[in-house]
Design an enzyme around this catalytic site. Sequence first.
Site, PDB file in Angstrom:
ATOM      1  CE1 TYR A   1     -51.550  12.612   7.790  1.00 48.89           C
ATOM      2  CE2 TYR A   1     -50.878  12.778   9.734  1.00 48.89           C
ATOM      3  CZ  TYR A   1     -51.462  12.199   9.421  1.00 48.89           C
ATOM      4  OH  TYR A   1     -51.765  10.825   9.212  1.00 48.89           O
TER       5      TYR A   1
ATOM      6  CE  LYS B   1     -44.962  -1.309   1.714  1.00 48.45           C
ATOM      7  NZ  LYS B   1     -45.568  -2.854   1.650  1.00 48.45           N
TER       8      LYS B   1
ATOM      9  CG  ASP C   1     -46.074  -4.275   4.789  1.00 48.92           C
ATOM     10  OD1 ASP C   1     -44.472  -4.023   5.088  1.00 48.92           O
ATOM     11  OD2 ASP C   1     -46.488  -4.309   3.579  1.00 48.92           O
TER      12      ASP C   1
ATOM     13  CG  ASP D   1     -52.104  10.262  12.629  1.00 48.70           C
ATOM     14  OD1 ASP D   1     -51.949   9.967  13.967  1.00 48.70           O
ATOM     15  OD2 ASP D   1     -52.572  10.509  11.725  1.00 48.70           O
TER      16      ASP D   1
ATOM     17  CG  ASP E   1     -54.362   6.653  17.394  1.00 46.82           C
ATOM     18  OD1 ASP E   1     -53.767   6.921  17.675  1.00 46.82           O
ATOM     19  OD2 ASP E   1     -55.803   6.634  17.454  1.00 46.82           O
TER      20      ASP E   1
END
Length: 340
Positions: free
Chosen positions: A128, A173, A205, A229, A233
């Site tokens: 980001y 990752k 994952d 992020d 959620d």
Amino acid sequence: MSMTKTFEIAVISGDGIGPEITTATSKVLEILSDKYSFSFRFKEILAGDRALKETGHALPSNAIDEIKKCSCCLKAPIGETARYVVLPLRQELNLFANIRPAKTIPGIPSIHSGVDLVIVRENTEGLYKKIDDISKECAINVRMITKEATERIMTVACKMAKERRKKLTIVHKANVMISCVFFRNVCLEIAKNYSEIDINEIYVDNAAYQLVINPQQFDTLVTTNMFGDILSDEAAGVTGSLGILPSSNLGQDIAMFEPVHGAAFDIEGKGIANPTAILLSCSMMLDWLGEKYSISDAKQAAKDLENSILKIYEETNIRTPDLGGKNTTNDFIRELLSIF
Ligand code: ATP
């Protein structure tokens, strides 16, 4: 003569249900402060849709300076102009750590019970960072991970884990991305200073999968911007309603506290918004203020506020419509004040 500490709070009351939940919250904070040895001075900061309408700017130019003069900022949801307010606030106040607790509340139905975890998300860089380019044939986003920002976020996560169940999971990752190898290595270096914490690693994952099937295994998770992020959620979905989740954005010397939910225009002005998320955000704020100014009373008040909210869900049937009930925001606040 004993001196009472006054906390200066910048308040963005926002849009939609923002003003109603902020008014209810100010009342709660005033009454709570009467019980303890501190007080509040609230400074209203105009920002969001209303600010755009009245001044032509969603975030008027003096807003950041006004917030910097305060101890911290309490922010209600912003409507259509959210991205013109939230992103500049995070960047200009350098709010580098996004803290998103996901905790099931007994009395509120959720997919799992007994979940109590917190996601510590790096808030300033990664994918980001906006180092990007686009042409007709190709688009790129550079994923920048720096040592400084990684050390900073890992230190926050370690301190948090130390105060909690002393378990910290680094989410990355590293089997695919070199920037994740870097993130993991810098985190592990910082971890050496916290031998009392049980530190493990998980690929992002698998973290997404484990959050759905066995979220109780997690305590504190630390990760990069976009992974955090998405996972926060997901964790929110696992623990229950949007109307109950708080969050904080921490900087060096300043912080901003806000509910996770949005402006909820569909129920604006009906008096039925669930104030739990913003009140739990206030509990996080009181804890942070207590830590910052070494005022144990504020930390005590944070616990008092959280426990009183939990008591309503555990011991009464007072529920706003988002949780299937018929009660109003004011019914909830009245009950809360009677518990203090
Ligand atoms: P944003 O993109 O700004 O996060 P959104 O459009 O995704 O917003 P919300 O505004 O959070 O979503 O609303 C989603 C749904 O949840 C709506 O039906 C809204 O009424 C409900 N909701 C959100 N917050 C609350 C709350 N505090 N009390 C009751 N209902 C809420």
